[in-house]
Design a protein around this motif. Structure first.
Motif, PDB file in Angstrom:
ATOM      1  N   GLY A  18      -8.672 -33.838  -2.348  1.00 19.80           N
ATOM      2  CA  GLY A  18      -7.384 -33.812  -1.650  1.00 19.80           C
ATOM      3  C   GLY A  18      -7.060 -32.420  -1.112  1.00 19.80           C
ATOM      4  N   ASN A  21      -9.461 -31.281   1.709  1.00 17.42           N
ATOM      5  CA  ASN A  21      -9.164 -31.901   3.005  1.00 17.42           C
ATOM      6  C   ASN A  21      -7.992 -31.216   3.688  1.00 17.42           C
ATOM      7  OD1 ASN A  21     -11.007 -33.844   3.527  1.00 17.42           O
ATOM      8  ND2 ASN A  21      -9.907 -35.477   2.488  1.00 17.42           N
ATOM      9  N   TYR A 277      -1.867 -52.536   1.662  1.00 14.23           N
ATOM     10  CA  TYR A 277      -3.059 -51.711   1.444  1.00 14.23           C
ATOM     11  C   TYR A 277      -2.934 -51.055   0.067  1.00 14.23           C
ATOM     12  CZ  TYR A 277      -5.997 -47.497   1.859  1.00 14.23           C
ATOM     13  OH  TYR A 277      -6.909 -46.491   1.624  1.00 14.23           O
ATOM     14  N   SER A 279      -4.657 -48.267  -2.686  1.00 11.87           N
ATOM     15  CA  SER A 279      -5.660 -47.262  -3.015  1.00 11.87           C
ATOM     16  C   SER A 279      -5.061 -46.292  -4.015  1.00 11.87           C
ATOM     17  CB  SER A 279      -6.085 -46.503  -1.762  1.00 11.87           C
ATOM     18  OG  SER A 279      -6.592 -45.243  -2.131  1.00 11.87           O
ATOM     19  N   GLY A 281      -6.517 -43.226  -4.560  1.00 11.31           N
ATOM     20  CA  GLY A 281      -7.001 -41.881  -4.260  1.00 11.31           C
ATOM     21  C   GLY A 281      -8.397 -41.591  -4.781  1.00 11.31           C
ATOM     22  N   TRP A 339     -14.373 -47.468  -0.251  1.00 14.38           N
ATOM     23  CA  TRP A 339     -13.665 -46.305   0.306  1.00 14.38           C
ATOM     24  C   TRP A 339     -13.306 -46.642   1.752  1.00 14.38           C
ATOM     25  CZ3 TRP A 339     -11.408 -42.394  -2.019  1.00 14.38           C
ATOM     26  CH2 TRP A 339     -11.060 -41.243  -1.319  1.00 14.38           C
ATOM     27  N   ALA A 340     -12.095 -46.365   2.145  1.00 15.45           N
ATOM     28  CA  ALA A 340     -11.626 -46.789   3.471  1.00 15.45           C
ATOM     29  C   ALA A 340     -11.301 -45.586   4.353  1.00 15.45           C
ATOM     30  CB  ALA A 340     -10.364 -47.632   3.304  1.00 15.45           C
ATOM     31  N   GLN A 342      -8.681 -44.181   5.434  1.00 12.10           N
ATOM     32  CA  GLN A 342      -7.275 -44.459   5.070  1.00 12.10           C
ATOM     33  C   GLN A 342      -6.260 -44.191   6.187  1.00 12.10           C
ATOM     34  OE1 GLN A 342      -5.809 -43.866   1.080  1.00 12.10           O
ATOM     35  NE2 GLN A 342      -4.197 -42.536   1.851  1.00 12.10           N
ATOM     36  N   VAL A 343      -6.449 -43.067   6.876  1.00 11.88           N
ATOM     37  CA  VAL A 343      -5.448 -42.730   7.896  1.00 11.88           C
ATOM     38  C   VAL A 343      -5.436 -43.811   8.987  1.00 11.88           C
ATOM     39  CG1 VAL A 343      -4.827 -41.032   9.654  1.00 11.88           C
ATOM     40  CG2 VAL A 343      -5.536 -40.267   7.377  1.00 11.88           C
ATOM     41  N   HIS A 357      -1.134 -44.417  -5.567  1.00 10.88           N
ATOM     42  CA  HIS A 357      -0.961 -43.624  -6.789  1.00 10.88           C
ATOM     43  C   HIS A 357      -0.035 -42.433  -6.514  1.00 10.88           C
ATOM     44  CE1 HIS A 357      -3.607 -41.125  -4.518  1.00 10.88           C
ATOM     45  NE2 HIS A 357      -3.864 -40.287  -5.512  1.00 10.88           N
ATOM     46  N   GLY A 359      -0.452 -39.782  -4.601  1.00 11.69           N
ATOM     47  CA  GLY A 359      -1.022 -38.465  -4.290  1.00 11.69           C
ATOM     48  C   GLY A 359      -0.274 -37.924  -3.077  1.00 11.69           C
ATOM     49  N   TRP A 360      -0.177 -36.613  -2.983  1.00  8.77           N
ATOM     50  CA  TRP A 360       0.670 -36.057  -1.925  1.00  8.77           C
ATOM     51  C   TRP A 360       0.119 -36.365  -0.528  1.00  8.77           C
ATOM     52  CZ3 TRP A 360       5.353 -35.550  -1.041  1.00  8.77           C
ATOM     53  CH2 TRP A 360       5.869 -34.697  -0.066  1.00  8.77           C
ATOM     54  N   ASN A 361      -1.225 -36.296  -0.368  1.00  5.84           N
ATOM     55  CA  ASN A 361      -1.783 -36.600   0.948  1.00  5.84           C
ATOM     56  C   ASN A 361      -1.501 -38.047   1.331  1.00  5.84           C
ATOM     57  OD1 ASN A 361      -3.176 -34.079   1.697  1.00  5.84           O
ATOM     58  ND2 ASN A 361      -4.297 -34.492  -0.184  1.00  5.84           N
ATOM     59  N   GLU A 365       0.666 -39.295   4.504  1.00  5.82           N
ATOM     60  CA  GLU A 365       0.024 -40.165   5.505  1.00  5.82           C
ATOM     61  C   GLU A 365       0.844 -41.436   5.703  1.00  5.82           C
ATOM     62  OE1 GLU A 365      -4.307 -38.311   4.234  1.00  5.82           O
ATOM     63  OE2 GLU A 365      -3.894 -40.392   3.719  1.00  5.82           O
ATOM     64  N   GLN A 382       2.293 -36.693  -8.922  1.00  3.65           N
ATOM     65  CA  GLN A 382       2.524 -38.082  -8.518  1.00  3.65           C
ATOM     66  C   GLN A 382       3.771 -38.669  -9.179  1.00  3.65           C
ATOM     67  OE1 GLN A 382      -1.335 -39.559  -9.650  1.00  3.65           O
ATOM     68  NE2 GLN A 382      -2.323 -38.020  -8.358  1.00  3.65           N
TER      69      GLN A 382
HETATM   70  N1  UDP Z   1      -8.636 -41.534   1.110  1.00  4.10           N
HETATM   71  C1  UDP Z   1      -9.505 -42.071   2.023  1.00  4.10           C
HETATM   72  N2  UDP Z   1     -10.024 -43.311   1.759  1.00  4.10           N
HETATM   73  C2  UDP Z   1      -9.712 -44.021   0.661  1.00  4.10           C
HETATM   74  C3  UDP Z   1      -8.805 -43.466  -0.266  1.00  4.10           C
HETATM   75  C4  UDP Z   1      -8.278 -42.220  -0.005  1.00  4.10           C
HETATM   76  O1  UDP Z   1      -9.811 -41.471   3.050  1.00  4.10           O
HETATM   77  O2  UDP Z   1     -10.232 -45.136   0.505  1.00  4.10           O
HETATM   78  C5  UDP Z   1      -8.091 -40.190   1.378  1.00  4.10           C
HETATM   79  C6  UDP Z   1      -6.635 -40.251   1.724  1.00  4.10           C
HETATM   80  O3  UDP Z   1      -6.461 -40.474   3.115  1.00  4.10           O
HETATM   81  C7  UDP Z   1      -6.117 -38.890   1.262  1.00  4.10           C
HETATM   82  C8  UDP Z   1      -7.075 -38.501   0.147  1.00  4.10           C
HETATM   83  O4  UDP Z   1      -8.184 -39.404   0.217  1.00  4.10           O
HETATM   84  O5  UDP Z   1      -6.186 -37.949   2.322  1.00  4.10           O
HETATM   85  C9  UDP Z   1      -6.444 -38.649  -1.226  1.00  4.10           C
HETATM   86  O6  UDP Z   1      -5.596 -37.575  -1.434  1.00  4.10           O
HETATM   87  P1  UDP Z   1      -4.302 -37.692  -2.335  1.00  4.10           P
HETATM   88  O7  UDP Z   1      -3.611 -36.367  -2.324  1.00  4.10           O
HETATM   89  O8  UDP Z   1      -3.472 -38.830  -1.887  1.00  4.10           O
HETATM   90  O9  UDP Z   1      -4.812 -38.079  -3.756  1.00  4.10           O
HETATM   91  P2  UDP Z   1      -5.956 -37.471  -4.738  1.00  4.10           P
HETATM   92  O10 UDP Z   1      -7.242 -38.060  -4.280  1.00  4.10           O
HETATM   93  O11 UDP Z   1      -5.917 -35.963  -4.593  1.00  4.10           O
HETATM   94  O12 UDP Z   1      -5.545 -37.962  -6.076  1.00  4.10           O
END
Ligand code: UDP
Length: 466
Positions: A18, A21, A277, A279, A281, A339-340, A342-343, A357, A359-361, A365, A382
């Motif tokens: 996270g 990225n 959707y 996920s 993270g 794994w998707a 996500q954006v 969950h 997560g800040w990203n 998003e 979180q």
């Molecule tokens: N993400 C993704 N595909 C997935 C799940 C998550 O690309 O299937 C990306 C999501 O877009 C985000 C990052 O993984 O940018 C997860 O960061 P986040 O801060 O939400 O959580 P962390 O993984 O640090 O717990």
């Protein structure tokens, strides 16, 4: 007259998906702004992470001092920080001292994840200005800053076990903050808990840097940012970074896992705003029991869903449950990937909700794409992010501390059916404000301009450039 080289910034992210990225996106934004970037990653990340960056970036690697088979996550993440602090620190200093020795311009500024407190001392020792970045919410950072206050006001450790008791001593949060919304390590009841000590110590360093860069935007966390200005006077709120970069240039996807893009084709055939959707993270893990509670809750809700189950995220206890492998009940309504993208998923018109969950990203998003959320936080920031979603921003539900199929079923129905319009309207307002912050003259746009100017000014003052 001799022309000065452009400022040369070494960007040092935390070696986790996270934060990494977010820092890549920040670095690219700076690069577009005319700054030369050296991106520093650990050998471990370099081996496992197919980093695609702007072609002008230099990539350097550094050891994190751990053996290759160390998990570097979960209960072991403090070991990683300790190793970075002791083993990586001298190597980092050496890198800075030797920069420019073999040709090229020397490093004139450092931008490091503020949780790597040692980078501040090293940059000071070698006389290079440093800016800190924190990639979590301002709200969570504010809780870290407030840990001493929580302790002196005797709100920490908790007396009694009522997690719904309100927490009063954190300025700006008195209206909604409960014990259960504090970072999970606060529940340990022990002030010597290594996590409490760690976050207190590392966070104290941040205000000493030239400035603090945050992946948030003013309109989203205005009350918290106003409080934080009292401690950190120079804040650059330049988020949401993923969208900020997209607004300036096409972003490069970066991922530890291969994205399964077939889910986008599946989404194409689903009705507008009909799909939830899910996920958790890149780090969170689920027990088999929790996985099955989610499965039954989802299927019983009757809603369509797209679920990311990272292969390493579940304790399968030796076998994949037959419900998931055959997926009889969900075949038409559900789609599962490892794994998707996500954006892109969140931006898809078929997606009407996000079970996350927190997560800040992921939160940013979702806010940016106007998708309401059900939050099931796993740890750290979180816990407070999910409270903001449910109580402060009214963008959905906070389902923390429970994992029950009936609660899941009801909450999913509430988000996707019963209160759908209300949440979509609210999410749309927030998305508009996020987009406005990135347009010319908007808050994040202006903060980024100021940051680039400040880096240029500070770099020009470094001895090596005179
Ligand atoms: N993400 C993704 N595909 C997935 C799940 C998550 O690309 O299937 C990306 C999501 O877009 C985000 C990052 O993984 O940018 C997860 O960061 P986040 O801060 O939400 O959580 P962390 O993984 O640090 O717990």
């Amino acid at each position: 007259m001799e022309q000065k080289p452009p400022p040369h910034v070494m960007v040092f992210p935390l070696p986790l998906q996270g934060p990494l990225n977010a820092m890549l996106k920040l670095a690219e934004l700076l690069c577009i702004g005319g700054i030369q970037i050296t991106f520093l990653v650990t050998d471990h990340i370099h081996r496992h992470f197919n980093i695609q960056t702007h072609p002008a970036f230099l990539i350097r690697t550094i050891s994190d001092g751990l053996p290759e088979n160390h998990p570097r996550e979960g209960g072991k993440y403090l070991e990683m920080f300790e190793s970075l602090r002791t083993n990586t620190r001298p190597l980092f200093k050496e890198l800075l001292l030797q920069s420019g020795a073999g040709g090229g311009s020397p490093i004139s500024c450092v931008i490091a994840d503020g949780v790597l407190g040692f980078t501040f001392d090293v940059a000071n020792e070698v006389g290079i200005p440093i800016f800190d970045v924190r990639t979590l919410s301002a709200a969570c950072l504010w809780l870290f800053y407030s840990l001493p206050k929580l302790i002196t006001s005797r709100e920490l450790p908790f007396i009694g076990d009522d997690l719904d008791e309100m927490v009063k001593s954190v300025p700006g949060m008195g209206r909604y903050l409960r014990r259960r919304d504090l970072p999970s390590f606060c529940r340990s009841g022990d002030l010597d808990d290594p996590s409490i000590r760690f976050y207190q110590t590392e966070t104290i360093e941040n205000p000493r840097a030239c400035g603090l860069i945050l992946n948030t935007f003013e309109e989203l966390e205005a009350p918290i940012l106003a409080e934080m200005h009292n401690v950190c006077p120079n804040i650059y709120a330049v988020g949401p970074l993923h969208a900020h970069l997209k607004a300036k240039l096409a972003a490069f996807p970066n991922s530890l896992w291969e994205e399964d893009r077939s889910c986008l084709t599946w989404l194409d055939s689903q009705p507008l705003k009909s799909v939830l959707y899910l996920s958790f993270g890149s780090l969170a893990t689920l027990s088999r029991y929790q996985l099955m509670e989610f499965w039954h809750g989802l299927v019983n809700s009757g809603q369509r869903f797209l679920w990311v189950i990272r292969p390493d995220s579940v304790d399968w206890e030796g076998r994949i449950p037959v419900e998931l492998s055959q997926g009889a009940a969900a075949k038409e309504k559900g789609y599962i990937v490892g794994w998707a993208p996500q954006v892109e998923v969140l931006a898809h018109p078929a997606v009407g909700g996000f079970l996350t969950h927190s997560g800040w990203n992921s939160t940013l998003e979702s806010v940016y794409e106007g998708v309401p959320m059900i939050c099931w936080p796993y740890f750290l920031d979180q816990q407070i992010n999910s409270r903001l979603v449910g109580e402060e921003w009214k963008l959905g539900f906070d389902m923390k501390d429970t994992c029950d199929r009936n609660v899941i079923e009801e909450t999913v129905r509430n988000l996707m059916q019963v209160r759908k319009e209300e949440f979509l309207r609210r999410a749309d307002e927030m998305a508009k404000s996020a987009k406005a912050s990135l347009s010319e003259g908007g808050s994040s746009y202006s903060h980024l301009d100021r940051l680039i100017q400040d880096i240029k000014t500070k770099s020009a003052q470094v001895g090596k450039f005179e």
